[in-house]
Design a protein around this motif. Structure first.
Motif, PDB file in Angstrom:
ATOM      1  N   LEU A 117       1.425  -3.027  11.075  1.00 25.93           N
ATOM      2  CA  LEU A 117       1.988  -1.685  10.976  1.00 25.93           C
ATOM      3  C   LEU A 117       3.498  -1.705  10.938  1.00 25.93           C
ATOM      4  CD1 LEU A 117      -0.675   0.132  13.338  1.00 25.93           C
ATOM      5  CD2 LEU A 117      -0.422   0.434  10.897  1.00 25.93           C
ATOM      6  N   GLN A 118       3.990  -2.570  11.831  1.00 30.74           N
ATOM      7  CA  GLN A 118       5.686  -2.710  12.001  1.00 30.74           C
ATOM      8  C   GLN A 118       5.978  -3.114  10.689  1.00 30.74           C
ATOM      9  OE1 GLN A 118       5.517  -5.177  15.175  1.00 30.74           O
ATOM     10  NE2 GLN A 118       5.856  -3.534  16.647  1.00 30.74           N
ATOM     11  N   ALA A 119       5.540  -3.984  10.126  1.00 26.48           N
ATOM     12  CA  ALA A 119       5.788  -4.659   8.770  1.00 26.48           C
ATOM     13  C   ALA A 119       5.717  -3.495   7.698  1.00 26.48           C
ATOM     14  CB  ALA A 119       5.058  -5.681   8.220  1.00 26.48           C
ATOM     15  N   PHE A 120       4.767  -2.756   7.677  1.00 27.78           N
ATOM     16  CA  PHE A 120       4.650  -1.590   6.534  1.00 27.78           C
ATOM     17  C   PHE A 120       5.538  -0.602   6.687  1.00 27.78           C
ATOM     18  CE2 PHE A 120       0.224  -3.539   5.660  1.00 27.78           C
ATOM     19  CZ  PHE A 120       0.535  -4.112   4.614  1.00 27.78           C
ATOM     20  N   GLY A 121       5.787  -0.383   8.068  1.00 25.72           N
ATOM     21  CA  GLY A 121       6.705   0.692   8.582  1.00 25.72           C
ATOM     22  C   GLY A 121       7.916   0.395   7.975  1.00 25.72           C
ATOM     23  N   LYS A 122       8.632  -0.767   8.055  1.00 30.04           N
ATOM     24  CA  LYS A 122       9.922  -1.113   7.627  1.00 30.04           C
ATOM     25  C   LYS A 122      10.046  -0.818   6.094  1.00 30.04           C
ATOM     26  CE  LYS A 122      10.775  -4.451  11.325  1.00 30.04           C
ATOM     27  NZ  LYS A 122      10.859  -5.756  11.487  1.00 30.04           N
ATOM     28  N   VAL A 123       8.987  -1.000   5.357  1.00 29.70           N
ATOM     29  CA  VAL A 123       9.199  -0.933   3.764  1.00 29.70           C
ATOM     30  C   VAL A 123       8.744   0.645   3.496  1.00 29.70           C
ATOM     31  CG1 VAL A 123       8.833  -3.227   3.487  1.00 29.70           C
ATOM     32  CG2 VAL A 123       6.887  -1.800   3.406  1.00 29.70           C
ATOM     33  N   ASN A 124       8.599   1.350   4.273  1.00 32.92           N
ATOM     34  CA  ASN A 124       8.175   2.887   4.188  1.00 32.92           C
ATOM     35  C   ASN A 124       6.938   3.312   3.692  1.00 32.92           C
ATOM     36  OD1 ASN A 124      10.853   3.691   5.216  1.00 32.92           O
ATOM     37  ND2 ASN A 124      11.868   3.152   3.336  1.00 32.92           N
ATOM     38  N   ALA A 125       6.008   2.381   4.079  1.00 40.27           N
ATOM     39  CA  ALA A 125       4.756   2.792   3.465  1.00 40.27           C
ATOM     40  C   ALA A 125       4.153   3.985   4.321  1.00 40.27           C
ATOM     41  CB  ALA A 125       3.680   1.716   3.735  1.00 40.27           C
ATOM     42  N   LYS A 164      -2.146  20.323  17.697  1.00 37.11           N
ATOM     43  CA  LYS A 164      -2.352  20.379  16.381  1.00 37.11           C
ATOM     44  C   LYS A 164      -3.234  19.467  16.062  1.00 37.11           C
ATOM     45  CE  LYS A 164       1.452  22.793  15.461  1.00 37.11           C
ATOM     46  NZ  LYS A 164       1.668  23.437  16.721  1.00 37.11           N
ATOM     47  N   MET A 165      -4.004  19.726  14.775  1.00 35.34           N
ATOM     48  CA  MET A 165      -4.964  18.967  14.309  1.00 35.34           C
ATOM     49  C   MET A 165      -4.266  17.812  13.489  1.00 35.34           C
ATOM     50  SD  MET A 165      -8.355  18.735  14.067  1.00 35.34           S
ATOM     51  CE  MET A 165      -8.967  20.799  14.313  1.00 35.34           C
ATOM     52  N   LEU A 166      -3.242  18.295  12.714  1.00 37.87           N
ATOM     53  CA  LEU A 166      -2.549  17.026  11.936  1.00 37.87           C
ATOM     54  C   LEU A 166      -0.923  17.356  12.146  1.00 37.87           C
ATOM     55  CD1 LEU A 166      -4.149  17.153   8.441  1.00 37.87           C
ATOM     56  CD2 LEU A 166      -4.195  15.323  10.091  1.00 37.87           C
ATOM     57  N   VAL A 167      -0.190  16.172  12.449  1.00 34.74           N
ATOM     58  CA  VAL A 167       1.134  16.193  12.514  1.00 34.74           C
ATOM     59  C   VAL A 167       1.879  15.199  11.497  1.00 34.74           C
ATOM     60  CG1 VAL A 167       3.156  15.716  14.049  1.00 34.74           C
ATOM     61  CG2 VAL A 167       1.082  17.271  15.062  1.00 34.74           C
ATOM     62  N   ARG A 168       2.791  15.671  10.725  1.00 30.29           N
ATOM     63  CA  ARG A 168       3.339  14.955   9.706  1.00 30.29           C
ATOM     64  C   ARG A 168       4.864  14.744  10.039  1.00 30.29           C
ATOM     65  NH1 ARG A 168       2.558  12.980   4.088  1.00 30.29           N
ATOM     66  NH2 ARG A 168       4.182  11.261   4.039  1.00 30.29           N
ATOM     67  N   ASP A 169       5.491  13.357  10.375  1.00 29.74           N
ATOM     68  CA  ASP A 169       6.592  13.223  10.609  1.00 29.74           C
ATOM     69  C   ASP A 169       7.062  11.958   9.601  1.00 29.74           C
ATOM     70  OD1 ASP A 169       9.225  12.817  11.703  1.00 29.74           O
ATOM     71  OD2 ASP A 169       8.515  13.466  13.679  1.00 29.74           O
ATOM     72  N   GLY A 170       7.714  12.455   8.777  1.00 32.38           N
ATOM     73  CA  GLY A 170       8.230  11.403   7.809  1.00 32.38           C
ATOM     74  C   GLY A 170       7.240  10.523   7.267  1.00 32.38           C
ATOM     75  N   GLN A 171       7.243   9.266   7.117  1.00 29.70           N
ATOM     76  CA  GLN A 171       5.989   8.638   6.828  1.00 29.70           C
ATOM     77  C   GLN A 171       4.573   8.350   7.433  1.00 29.70           C
ATOM     78  OE1 GLN A 171       8.792   5.163   7.779  1.00 29.70           O
ATOM     79  NE2 GLN A 171       6.983   4.021   7.021  1.00 29.70           N
ATOM     80  N   PRO A 222       0.812  -1.179  -0.029  1.00 30.84           N
ATOM     81  CA  PRO A 222       0.062   0.097   0.046  1.00 30.84           C
ATOM     82  C   PRO A 222       0.724   1.087  -0.062  1.00 30.84           C
ATOM     83  CG  PRO A 222       0.023  -1.047   2.219  1.00 30.84           C
ATOM     84  CD  PRO A 222       0.719  -1.902   1.460  1.00 30.84           C
ATOM     85  N   ASN A 223       0.412   2.261  -0.587  1.00 30.24           N
ATOM     86  CA  ASN A 223       1.023   3.545  -0.709  1.00 30.24           C
ATOM     87  C   ASN A 223       0.701   4.283   0.760  1.00 30.24           C
ATOM     88  OD1 ASN A 223       0.083   3.012  -3.691  1.00 30.24           O
ATOM     89  ND2 ASN A 223       1.962   4.301  -3.727  1.00 30.24           N
ATOM     90  N   TRP A 224      -0.573   3.840   1.173  1.00 32.56           N
ATOM     91  CA  TRP A 224      -0.832   4.475   2.464  1.00 32.56           C
ATOM     92  C   TRP A 224      -1.696   3.328   3.457  1.00 32.56           C
ATOM     93  CZ3 TRP A 224      -0.393   8.665   5.361  1.00 32.56           C
ATOM     94  CH2 TRP A 224       0.190  10.007   4.923  1.00 32.56           C
TER      95      TRP A 224
END
Length: 323
Positions: A107-115, A161-168, A75-77
């Protein structure tokens, strides 16, 4: 083809799930109508094929968590809609459930592939519990911030904050911040113009901050020093308050006070004092017809200029925009 995977756990908030699906499908429809060949695939997954939502409705998922693992889907997201948790006991019980454990492994698996991974409201706890937010900035629902901060002190939490983006990783605030999260994902996968159309058709206003929605008396933590600091600041709201004065009144060093306030609220002492004054100001702005200058005077500011700047910085709007 871009794939957006929604992980739905037993008891998922109906609104969070529906908001995600409706916003993404609206964006996909606008994208198709524009004649672009870019396609979006939206996939729901759960620990079993059929689960119950928080309101007791039946959801038939496209895939089970096991099928997601075996399919090799990329997945892209990945989106985790709100879980509707309201207390530390509920959070602990939910995190220990088998479907939550399975979801966190994914989630951990997808995190490792930078999803890219997004979560709103109490579902941000799943990302933190999975170790994905360690050392990162995040937000969550403001009235669970004290529980989050206690559980995950290594996460740089900013509940205003309503939204926070940190990396992926993209995190959102309270339940209906799922709208803001879904719209941000539409912008990322389908383009800013499609996201703008979604916001216009679905009547989604720009809301950069949760701060204006916070209820001062509902923000709770257990540190007696910080509670005493809050009471003292509130009792002397008309006066200019320095960190040195506050620490002296509480019979401790400025460094110790700073450490206690940071641990309990995530704020520096200066911002802590500003926040207390600001919440009083917002209450007056929203419930009275006092001028901004008069409100500023009631919280110890010499004029309305500083208050206007503070409101703009914290809420992304003017004081008159809060009325």
């Amino acid at each position: 083809m871009q794939t957006i995977l929604i992980l739905a756990m037993e008891g998922v908030m109906d609104s969070g799930l529906a908001i995600s699906l409706d916003t993404l499908k609206a964006g996909s429809a606008f994208l198709s109508g524009s004649g672009r060949k870019h396609k979006i695939r939206i996939v729901t997954a759960a620990h079993r094929k059929c689960i119950r939502t928080g309101a007791g409705l039946r959801l038939t998922a496209d895939l089970t968590f096991k099928e997601v693992s075996e399919s090799g889907i990329k997945p892209n997201w990945v989106i985790v809609p709100g879980a509707g948790l309201t207390s530390d006991k509920e959070i602990a019980a939910r995190l220990a459930r088998i479907d939550s454990i399975q979801a966190m492994r994914l989630l951990q698996a997808f995190g490792k592939v930078n999803a890219n991974i997004g979560a709103a409201c109490s579902s941000v706890f799943f990302l933190a519990e999975a170790g994905l937010l360690s050392g990162r900035a995040a937000t969550t629902t403001w009235w669970l911030s004290h529980l989050f901060r206690t559980r995950y002190p290594d996460v740089r939490l900013d509940e205003s904050k309503m939204l926070v983006r940190d990396g992926q990783f993209l995190t959102a605030g309270s339940a209906f911040a799922q709208l803001d999260l879904a719209l941000a994902i539409v912008a990322d996968t389908m383009g800013a113009s499609v996201a703008h159309l979604c916001s216009r058709y679905l009547l989604i206003d720009r809301r950069p901050s949760q701060a204006r929605y916070m209820i001062q008396t509902h923000i709770r933590h257990m540190d007696p020093t910080v509670l005493a600091a809050e009471r003292w600041v509130d009792a002397h709201i008309l006066s200019p308050i320095s960190v040195a004065t506050l620490s002296s009144e509480l019979a401790m060093s400025p460094r110790t006070l700073a450490r206690r306030i940071q641990s309990a609220t995530g704020l520096s002492p200066v911002k802590f004092i500003q926040r207390r004054k600001l919440m009083h100001a917002i209450h007056l702005i929203e419930t009275t017809s006092l001028s901004i200058e008069a409100v500023a005077e009631k919280i110890g500011y010499q004029d309305g200029t500083a208050l206007r700047k503070l409101v703009k910085r914290e809420f992304g709007t003017t004081p008159s925009g809060l009325r």
